[in-house]
Design an enzyme around this catalytic site. Structure first.
Site, PDB file in Angstrom:
ATOM      1  N   HIS A  38       2.393  31.213  -9.722  1.00 18.24           N
ATOM      2  CA  HIS A  38       1.334  31.587  -8.631  1.00 18.24           C
ATOM      3  C   HIS A  38      -0.056  31.377  -9.299  1.00 18.24           C
ATOM      4  O   HIS A  38      -0.249  31.512 -10.465  1.00 18.24           O
ATOM      5  CB  HIS A  38       1.777  32.799  -8.322  1.00 18.24           C
ATOM      6  CG  HIS A  38       2.604  32.999  -7.007  1.00 18.24           C
ATOM      7  ND1 HIS A  38       2.509  33.407  -5.996  1.00 18.24           N
ATOM      8  CD2 HIS A  38       4.075  32.513  -7.109  1.00 18.24           C
ATOM      9  CE1 HIS A  38       3.290  33.447  -5.118  1.00 18.24           C
ATOM     10  NE2 HIS A  38       4.370  32.868  -5.759  1.00 18.24           N
ATOM     11  N   GLU A 106       2.882  26.955  -1.423  1.00 23.71           N
ATOM     12  CA  GLU A 106       2.398  27.792  -0.479  1.00 23.71           C
ATOM     13  C   GLU A 106       0.802  27.387  -0.222  1.00 23.71           C
ATOM     14  O   GLU A 106       0.006  27.415  -1.780  1.00 23.71           O
ATOM     15  CB  GLU A 106       2.730  29.199  -0.505  1.00 23.71           C
ATOM     16  CG  GLU A 106       4.242  29.450  -0.869  1.00 23.71           C
ATOM     17  CD  GLU A 106       4.837  29.451  -2.074  1.00 23.71           C
ATOM     18  OE1 GLU A 106       3.947  29.423  -2.997  1.00 23.71           O
ATOM     19  OE2 GLU A 106       5.911  29.515  -2.176  1.00 23.71           O
ATOM     20  N   ASN A 109      -1.366  29.459  -2.897  1.00 24.06           N
ATOM     21  CA  ASN A 109      -1.959  28.987  -4.369  1.00 24.06           C
ATOM     22  C   ASN A 109      -2.566  27.582  -4.245  1.00 24.06           C
ATOM     23  O   ASN A 109      -3.399  27.512  -5.071  1.00 24.06           O
ATOM     24  CB  ASN A 109      -0.568  28.924  -5.285  1.00 24.06           C
ATOM     25  CG  ASN A 109       0.277  30.075  -5.185  1.00 24.06           C
ATOM     26  OD1 ASN A 109      -0.137  31.079  -5.784  1.00 24.06           O
ATOM     27  ND2 ASN A 109       1.543  30.212  -4.711  1.00 24.06           N
TER      28      ASN A 109
END
Length: 317
Positions: A38, A106, A109
């Site tokens: 992340h 996603e 990130n």
């Protein structure tokens, strides 16, 4: 025989603590490691997001366990050429113990370098091209590439492992699972779905391993454990495509205000009953997963490892 591993959470813990947990996991009898990748945590309450490749380098020296990214996104924030170099170096450093887990990512990130977030179908196209490009680079040959999404000019990896790192792919919808079966060496999921494993096998993944992961919360008191999950991981209860589309932790915090404790906990076993943990993990085994990875939510890491070493892993085996 099923492999039981520990899932390291980069959203919750700093780099030195992650390395410490990995060593504790090996001592407790876990057989492999997952680690998340992340740039931002889901929520500010989770509080961390170290650069995963630095941590993996330390893990390769600190333990003797196989390591898999679960998962990294080689599309935007980190170009597939650089992901390939990182994966090849890690595989060489670890003596072939590294598996590259990839997915379509996603916005949380990836938006940090590009405000445009491509739709899911386009990201699947990008991932297919990225995986093909990385496999080409793993040959050690000079690569020039002019594709629909990526341009590469005379790139060559000089530091290579004896064998290219396997590439595993996460997938939840039918199109992603079909792509995983077609291009990946294994499948990654975070739900105990026999249907998804079967779809992966039918799409070309027959004979390839499937990995599954879940979150748990050990504490001496079940109510305390449930409160910890609700405080740190209410995003588990957010349904739909929000996890792919929202760009900032505060957006998840806003949605999480309507998530109840029951919704946050979901299928995560909480508390000190070993059978609750065993049953949750066995659901993955029964669904056909070859490897199952467990993440402990919260600060009770040492108590968790002791509990699993004494009460849970022996029951599973």
């Amino acid at each position: 025989m099923t492999t039981f591993g520990y899932f390291l959470s980069c959203e919750e813990h700093g780099p030195r603590e992650l390395v410490r947990q990995a060593k504790a996991a090996e001592r407790a009898g876990f057989e492999a490691l997952w680690i998340s990748d992340h740039f931002h945590p889901w929520l500010d309450a989770q509080g961390q997001s170290p650069f995963v490749w630095s941590v993996i380098g330390a893990l390769a020296e600190a333990t003797s366990l196989p390591i898999t990214t679960a998962v990294t996104c080689p599309l935007m924030r980190i170009h597939p050429v650089i992901t390939a170099q990182a994966a090849a170096t890690t595989a060489a450093l670890s003596g072939g113990r590294f598996r590259l887990g990839v997915g379509t990512g996603e916005a949380l990130n990836e938006h940090v370098i590009e405000s445009r977030w491509p739709p899911a179908e386009e990201r699947l196209e990008m991932l297919e091209e990225a995986v093909g490009l990385m496999r080409e680079l793993f040959t050690g040959e000079l690569v020039t590439h002019r594709g629909a999404h990526y341009r590469v000019d005379t790139a060559r990896l000089y530091t290579l492992p004896d064998e290219p790192p396997p590439i595993y792919m996460s997938g939840f919808g039918p199109k992603a699972i079909e792509l995983a079966g077609r291009i990946a060496d294994g499948y990654i999921s975070t739900g105990p779905s026999a249907e998804m494993v079967e779809q992966f096998h039918k799409a070309g993944g027959a004979g390839k391993p499937a990995m599954g992961g879940l979150k748990v919360c050990y504490a001496p008191d079940e109510a305390e454990a449930r409160r910890t999950v609700h405080r740190l991981w209410p995003n588990q209860g957010i349904q739909g495509e929000a996890s792919q589309l929202l760009p900032l932790p505060r957006h998840f915090e806003q949605l999480a205000q309507s998530v109840t404790e029951e919704q946050a906990v979901g299928g995560s076993p909480c508390g000190p009953d070993p059978e609750a943990h065993v049953q949750a993990i066995r659901a993955y085994v029964d669904a056909g997963f070859d490897e199952v990875y467990v993440n402990q939510i919260g600060a009770e890491q040492d108590a968790f490892f002791d509990f699993y070493a004494r009460e849970v892993l022996p029951r599973l085996r």
